[in-house]
Write a protein that holds these residues in place. Sequence first.
Motif, short mmCIF file in Angstrom:
data_model
loop_
_atom_site.label_atom_id
_atom_site.label_comp_id
_atom_site.label_asym_id
_atom_site.label_seq_id
_atom_site.Cartn_x
_atom_site.Cartn_y
_atom_site.Cartn_z
N ASP A 159 0.87 -1.18 0.00
CA ASP A 159 0.00 0.00 0.00
C ASP A 159 0.90 1.23 0.00
OD1 ASP A 159 -1.69 2.15 0.54
OD2 ASP A 159 -2.97 0.97 1.87
N ASN A 160 1.07 1.83 -1.16
CA ASN A 160 1.97 2.96 -1.33
C ASN A 160 1.55 4.18 -0.51
OD1 ASN A 160 4.30 4.08 -2.49
ND2 ASN A 160 3.09 5.11 -4.07
N SER A 161 0.25 4.32 -0.24
CA SER A 161 -0.22 5.50 0.49
C SER A 161 0.21 5.49 1.96
CB SER A 161 -1.75 5.62 0.39
OG SER A 161 -2.36 4.52 1.05
N ILE A 162 0.41 4.31 2.54
CA ILE A 162 0.84 4.23 3.95
C ILE A 162 2.18 3.52 4.12
CG2 ILE A 162 -1.46 4.46 4.95
CD1 ILE A 162 -1.60 1.42 5.17
N GLY A 163 2.75 3.00 3.03
CA GLY A 163 4.07 2.39 3.08
C GLY A 163 4.12 1.06 3.81
N ILE A 164 3.06 0.26 3.70
CA ILE A 164 3.02 -1.02 4.41
C ILE A 164 2.88 -2.17 3.42
CG2 ILE A 164 1.68 -2.44 6.02
CD1 ILE A 164 1.01 0.07 7.57
N TYR A 165 3.76 -3.16 3.60
CA TYR A 165 3.67 -4.41 2.85
C TYR A 165 2.78 -5.35 3.65
CZ TYR A 165 7.67 -2.76 0.18
OH TYR A 165 8.50 -2.02 -0.61
N LYS A 166 1.96 -6.12 2.95
CA LYS A 166 1.07 -7.07 3.61
C LYS A 166 1.26 -8.44 2.96
CE LYS A 166 -3.24 -5.88 4.46
NZ LYS A 166 -4.70 -5.64 4.29
N ILE A 167 1.54 -9.43 3.79
CA ILE A 167 1.63 -10.81 3.32
C ILE A 167 0.45 -11.55 3.95
CG2 ILE A 167 3.00 -12.92 3.26
CD1 ILE A 167 5.49 -11.11 3.63
N VAL A 168 -0.39 -12.12 3.09
CA VAL A 168 -1.61 -12.79 3.55
C VAL A 168 -1.51 -14.28 3.22
CG1 VAL A 168 -4.12 -12.91 3.27
CG2 VAL A 168 -2.96 -10.69 3.22
N PHE A 169 -1.93 -15.11 4.19
CA PHE A 169 -1.93 -16.56 4.01
C PHE A 169 -3.31 -17.01 3.58
CE2 PHE A 169 0.73 -15.87 7.98
CZ PHE A 169 1.89 -15.64 7.28
N THR A 170 -3.38 -17.82 2.53
CA THR A 170 -4.68 -18.33 2.09
C THR A 170 -5.11 -19.52 2.95
OG1 THR A 170 -3.63 -19.72 0.42
CG2 THR A 170 -4.39 -17.55 -0.28
N LYS A 171 -4.17 -20.21 3.55
CA LYS A 171 -4.46 -21.36 4.43
C LYS A 171 -3.66 -21.20 5.73
CE LYS A 171 -6.67 -23.42 1.05
NZ LYS A 171 -8.08 -23.49 0.99
N PRO A 172 -4.16 -20.39 6.67
CA PRO A 172 -3.44 -20.17 7.94
C PRO A 172 -3.23 -21.47 8.71
CG PRO A 172 -5.25 -18.62 7.70
CD PRO A 172 -5.41 -19.64 6.62
N ALA A 173 -2.17 -21.50 9.52
CA ALA A 173 -1.83 -22.71 10.27
C ALA A 173 -1.88 -22.53 11.79
CB ALA A 173 -0.44 -23.21 9.88
N GLN A 174 -1.90 -21.28 12.29
CA GLN A 174 -1.80 -21.03 13.73
C GLN A 174 -2.85 -20.05 14.21
OE1 GLN A 174 0.04 -22.28 16.19
NE2 GLN A 174 1.08 -23.61 14.76
N LEU A 175 -3.15 -20.17 15.50
CA LEU A 175 -3.94 -19.13 16.16
C LEU A 175 -3.01 -17.94 16.41
CD1 LEU A 175 -5.88 -21.19 18.85
CD2 LEU A 175 -6.84 -20.07 16.83
N ALA A 176 -3.53 -16.74 16.23
CA ALA A 176 -2.71 -15.54 16.44
C ALA A 176 -2.21 -15.47 17.89
CB ALA A 176 -3.52 -14.30 16.09
N ARG A 177 -2.99 -15.94 18.85
CA ARG A 177 -2.59 -15.86 20.26
C ARG A 177 -1.40 -16.75 20.59
NH1 ARG A 177 -6.40 -19.87 23.79
NH2 ARG A 177 -5.51 -21.71 22.82
N ASP A 178 -1.12 -17.76 19.76
CA ASP A 178 -0.01 -18.67 20.02
C ASP A 178 1.34 -18.09 19.61
OD1 ASP A 178 -1.82 -20.50 21.01
OD2 ASP A 178 -1.95 -21.62 19.13
N ILE A 179 1.33 -16.98 18.91
CA ILE A 179 2.58 -16.35 18.45
C ILE A 179 3.08 -15.44 19.57
CG2 ILE A 179 3.67 -14.94 16.67
CD1 ILE A 179 2.26 -17.51 15.59
N THR A 180 4.24 -15.77 20.13
CA THR A 180 4.85 -14.95 21.17
C THR A 180 5.73 -13.87 20.56
OG1 THR A 180 4.88 -16.85 22.66
CG2 THR A 180 6.30 -15.02 23.24
#
Length: 189
Positions: A159-180
């Motif tokens: 997103d050039n307007s805010i300067g953020i790259y986004k990587i999206v998974f089509t088949k996620p493997a983990q719960l977000a809460r499990d990521i320390t």
Amino acid sequence: MKRAPKGRAVRALAGAGVIALASLGSALASNISIGSSAGEVEFGQGEFTLKVCDSWIQLNLLSGATGQYGAPAGLSALTGITIQGLNAAQCKSTQFTIEAIDQGLNPLPIYRIDGKSKLCSESPCQVGDTAESELVFQVSSSGVVGLRTADLYRTMTFDNSIGIYKIVFTKPAQLARDITNLTIQSTAL
């Protein structure tokens, strides 16, 4: 009054000299700098700063809707990662590897490559066989940022307007809460 033996006095004097030299060496070591003020490296006393290609890169978790991808009610799957602050012009010819780490400091699978739409906690997966634990992207010699290899399991946008790259998974493997922690390592191409 008895005098102390000469050997004892010499040892005491030598010990005092060693302590004085060690103190002086420690004070000098804390002030040794190499390089310019922009990319300074300071040795001694535990301070160590190196500037590889950018002053900072911020990683953030993207989580899906609660209950999506087989996540229990009230919890969200890790559906991607955002990268902010990456200056592609300064990081030409660099490869970055991102890993998600759990509380036990173990890498976690972050996206599935077996086509299943369930998290690894619900349908077990094996890193390298049915899931991946590393997310690799590169900055080419011309400053173009992209995934190392394109596939159906993850996409990268900018997103050039805010300067953020986004990587999206089509088949996620983990719960977000499990990521320390998220770790990022860079290597030259």
